[in-house]
Design a protein around this motif. Structure first.
Motif, mmCIF file in Angstrom:
data_model
loop_
_atom_site.group_PDB
_atom_site.id
_atom_site.type_symbol
_atom_site.label_atom_id
_atom_site.label_comp_id
_atom_site.label_asym_id
_atom_site.label_seq_id
_atom_site.Cartn_x
_atom_site.Cartn_y
_atom_site.Cartn_z
ATOM 1 N N VAL A 437 0.799 -1.173 -0.010
ATOM 2 C CA VAL A 437 -0.037 -0.021 -0.149
ATOM 3 C C VAL A 437 0.868 1.362 0.017
ATOM 4 O O VAL A 437 1.737 1.303 0.845
ATOM 5 C CB VAL A 437 -0.813 0.217 1.180
ATOM 6 C CG1 VAL A 437 -1.706 1.225 1.152
ATOM 7 C CG2 VAL A 437 -1.763 -1.236 1.158
ATOM 8 N N ALA A 438 0.701 2.052 -0.867
ATOM 9 C CA ALA A 438 1.470 3.503 -1.205
ATOM 10 C C ALA A 438 0.702 4.507 -0.633
ATOM 11 O O ALA A 438 -0.643 4.586 -0.904
ATOM 12 C CB ALA A 438 2.075 3.391 -2.571
ATOM 13 N N ASP A 439 1.168 5.514 -0.329
ATOM 14 C CA ASP A 439 0.825 6.999 -0.133
ATOM 15 C C ASP A 439 -0.499 6.717 1.029
ATOM 16 O O ASP A 439 -1.766 6.347 0.645
ATOM 17 C CB ASP A 439 0.017 7.355 -1.445
ATOM 18 C CG ASP A 439 -0.607 8.901 -1.012
ATOM 19 O OD1 ASP A 439 -0.344 9.560 -0.001
ATOM 20 O OD2 ASP A 439 -0.739 9.574 -2.068
ATOM 21 N N GLN A 440 -0.013 6.705 2.142
ATOM 22 C CA GLN A 440 -0.916 6.471 3.450
ATOM 23 C C GLN A 440 -2.265 7.766 3.485
ATOM 24 O O GLN A 440 -3.140 7.330 3.906
ATOM 25 C CB GLN A 440 -0.299 6.284 4.649
ATOM 26 C CG GLN A 440 0.691 5.195 4.841
ATOM 27 C CD GLN A 440 0.048 3.760 4.575
ATOM 28 O OE1 GLN A 440 -1.147 3.837 5.093
ATOM 29 N NE2 GLN A 440 0.643 3.062 3.760
ATOM 30 N N SER A 441 -1.961 8.646 3.144
ATOM 31 C CA SER A 441 -2.612 9.572 3.090
ATOM 32 C C SER A 441 -4.074 9.512 2.021
ATOM 33 O O SER A 441 -5.180 9.778 2.308
ATOM 34 C CB SER A 441 -2.181 11.266 2.883
ATOM 35 O OG SER A 441 -1.633 11.370 1.577
ATOM 36 N N SER A 442 -3.514 9.034 1.067
ATOM 37 C CA SER A 442 -4.582 8.639 0.092
ATOM 38 C C SER A 442 -4.117 7.236 -0.402
ATOM 39 O O SER A 442 -3.651 6.999 -1.569
ATOM 40 C CB SER A 442 -4.888 9.575 -1.056
ATOM 41 O OG SER A 442 -5.091 10.754 -0.694
ATOM 42 N N SER A 496 -3.931 -1.896 -9.602
ATOM 43 C CA SER A 496 -3.604 -0.518 -8.785
ATOM 44 C C SER A 496 -5.057 -0.287 -8.408
ATOM 45 O O SER A 496 -5.816 0.288 -9.355
ATOM 46 C CB SER A 496 -2.917 0.390 -9.706
ATOM 47 O OG SER A 496 -2.775 1.507 -8.974
ATOM 48 N N VAL A 497 -5.390 -0.324 -7.174
ATOM 49 C CA VAL A 497 -6.655 0.262 -6.697
ATOM 50 C C VAL A 497 -6.598 0.850 -5.628
ATOM 51 O O VAL A 497 -6.260 0.838 -4.561
ATOM 52 C CB VAL A 497 -7.536 -1.167 -6.286
ATOM 53 C CG1 VAL A 497 -8.851 -0.622 -5.878
ATOM 54 C CG2 VAL A 497 -7.480 -2.040 -7.552
ATOM 55 N N PRO A 498 -7.436 2.180 -5.732
ATOM 56 C CA PRO A 498 -7.409 3.061 -4.476
ATOM 57 C C PRO A 498 -8.346 2.533 -3.340
ATOM 58 O O PRO A 498 -9.412 1.663 -3.757
ATOM 59 C CB PRO A 498 -7.990 4.536 -4.883
ATOM 60 C CG PRO A 498 -8.800 3.829 -6.143
ATOM 61 C CD PRO A 498 -8.106 2.900 -6.879
#
Length: 505
Positions: A437-442, A496-498
């Motif tokens: 998981v990348a970018d913990q804010s988003s 790649s999934v938000p």
């Protein structure tokens, strides 16, 4: 120590005046011990000052061994306690109380005497009771005269009529008051033990006269007695409850609320809490029929209301999920039919996809449909092919229910394709799944599905149901991206999934 009072230049010794009074007086502490007596009291009770000072009143004078003695003691004690607790003078018009004395042979005997008593609380500068002053009048002869009822005794006929009538009325009034007081105590006890909250508000300002423990618990055990409601519960401003009370007081019509929301501050400085109440405001009328106050009664139904709302949400959510599931099943059936002209192969493919959907439903049910972990979904969809052939590597990732269902179908299609055409179709083939998981804010989930040890992957001549399902779920349902690479070493799928709130619906 002598206490002097000056009047017109004359100094008066109050202690001497107290002792010289022909009327019997006794000074009693709040815990009902004898603090002082005058000579008239000693004479009428046949007592010795040194023997009774400091003694409990009802140890020094117990009304003797007769059957009526406990009731006689109870009446006097009740009057004293009432004067002490209410800080108001209390009267006993007539009470029978035996007094002991020594007969000619020195034996202790008890003589029945009748008394009229007045109990007066004595307050300090702070309004607290420091002493109780008992003034008694021995009316034994008058009572005997009344009982004999004959004017030919030592008193005149007029004395007999007046004395008998006065004492009779006094005794009747005292008995009526005692009965009313008993009923009042019983009502107050019921009031205080009521399971719901209860309060009595007085006057147009709605001043708290009394409230029970349930009401105290409701508002955080604040000091209410004697305060107008606008001062006692200021957080009610703007919520309409002051106005409801004003209307009841003016119109005399009751007001009822069912499941009404009220915001209360349960502890000082704490934020307001939402509380739901069933309640009624009933007008209290005086002897002239005018509204004098309001009786408040009700129950805290917060748990019931919240449970009902939760149940409605669950039913709505269930309906939504059933509709979505039926739509998914319909889509699976239609797409599978397009890819399988033979009924036998259609049935096998359709059943396998329904089982994949069922597996994910099982995971969500265990968590009460709060979500499922990515690894658990992967293990469910690949366990039939042997855990030694599947390598899973990545951190815990909590998926929302909708995302969990989509990933369950995606992993099922990937595993089915690998078993038919890819790495799992060869004895030594394996699948490597890595994610992070990348970018913990988003947060964005990146996952790679890589097949090794199997036949080379070749692009399909036509897009089958599996490819369409994967692309539709990733791009449409999960608002993500997918890249499928058909390599010599095997299929490689990069997703790649938000995640969470940032993921589009």
């Amino acid at each position: 120590m002598k206490v002097l009072a000056k009047s017109g230049g004359l100094s008066v010794d109050l202690a001497s005046a107290f002792d010289a009074s022909p009327n019997p007086y006794v000074l009693i502490t709040p815990d009902l011990h004898i603090a002082g007596v005058n000579q008239a009291y000693l004479d009428v009770t046949n007592s010795d000052r040194d023997a009774i000072i400091g003694q409990p009143l009802f140890a020094a004078f117990d009304s003797g061994p007769g059957e009526e003695a406990p009731e006689n003691v109870r009446q006097v004690r009740a009057s004293l306690e009432k004067a002490r607790d209410t800080r108001q003078r209390d009267h006993l018009a007539l009470v029978k109380y035996s007094i002991s004395h020594r007969d000619a042979d020195g034996r202790e005997v008890f003589e029945d005497r009748y008394w009229s008593a007045t109990h007066t609380p004595m307050l300090d500068d702070q309004g607290e009771v420091v002493f109780l002053l008992q003034h008694t009048t021995d009316i034994t002869e008058l009572q005997h005269l009344r009982e004999r009822g004959s004017p030919r005794q030592s008193a005149s006929a007029l004395d007999s009529m007046l004395g008998g009538a006065v004492l009779g009325r006094a005794a009747q009034v005292q008995e009526d008051n005692r009965r009313l007081e008993t009923e009042r105590r019983r009502l107050v006890e019921m009031f205080m033990q009521a399971p719901g909250f209860v309060a009595v508000l007085d006057g147009p300002d709605h001043v708290f006269q009394m409230h029970n423990p349930a009401y105290a618990q409701l508002i955080g055990h604040r000091d209410l007695t004697g305060k107008p409601i606008r001062d006692a519960l200021p957080e009610l401003a703007g919520q309409g409850y002051y106005e409801f009370l004003d209307t009841v007081f003016v119109t005399g019509e009751p007001h009822e609320g069912r499941g009404s929301l009220v915001q209360l501050q349960r502890t000082p400085g704490a934020p307001l809490e939402n509380v739901f109440l069933n309640f009624i405001y009933q007008p209290i009328r005086d002897a002239d029929g005018q509204v004098a106050g309001i009786f408040v009664q009700g129950h805290d139904v917060t748990e019931t209301v919240v449970s009902a709302e939760r149940q409605k949400l669950m039913i709505d959510e269930l309906n939504h999920r059933v509709k979505n599931t039926l739509a998914t099943v319909q889509s699976i059936a239609m797409q599978t039919a397009r890819s399988h002209a033979d009924p036998g192969t259609f049935a096998a493919g359709f059943q396998a996809r329904l089982m994949a959907l069922s597996h994910t439903h099982d995971l969500l049910t265990r968590s009460h449909w709060e979500g499922a972990d990515l690894r658990a979904i992967l293990e469910h969809e690949t366990e039939a092919h042997g855990p030694h052939r599947i390598s899973l590597n990545g951190p815990p990732v909590a998926l929302e229910p909708a995302a969990a269902l989509s990933f369950g179908m995606i992993f099922h299609e990937l595993a089915t394709n690998a078993a038919k055409y890819g790495a799992l179709s060869a004895p030594d083939g394996r699948i490597l799944v890595d994610w992070g998981v990348a970018d913990q804010s988003s947060p964005v989930l990146h996952l790679t599905w890589r097949e090794i040890g199997g036949p080379p992957a070749t692009p399909p001549t036509r897009r089958g149901f599996g490819s369409r399902l994967i692309e539709r779920n990733i791009r449409h349902d999960l608002a993500g991206e997918v890249k499928l690479e058909y390599a010599e070493t095997g299929l490689c799928a990069e997703l790649s999934v938000p995640l969470g709130a940032e993921r589009a619906s």
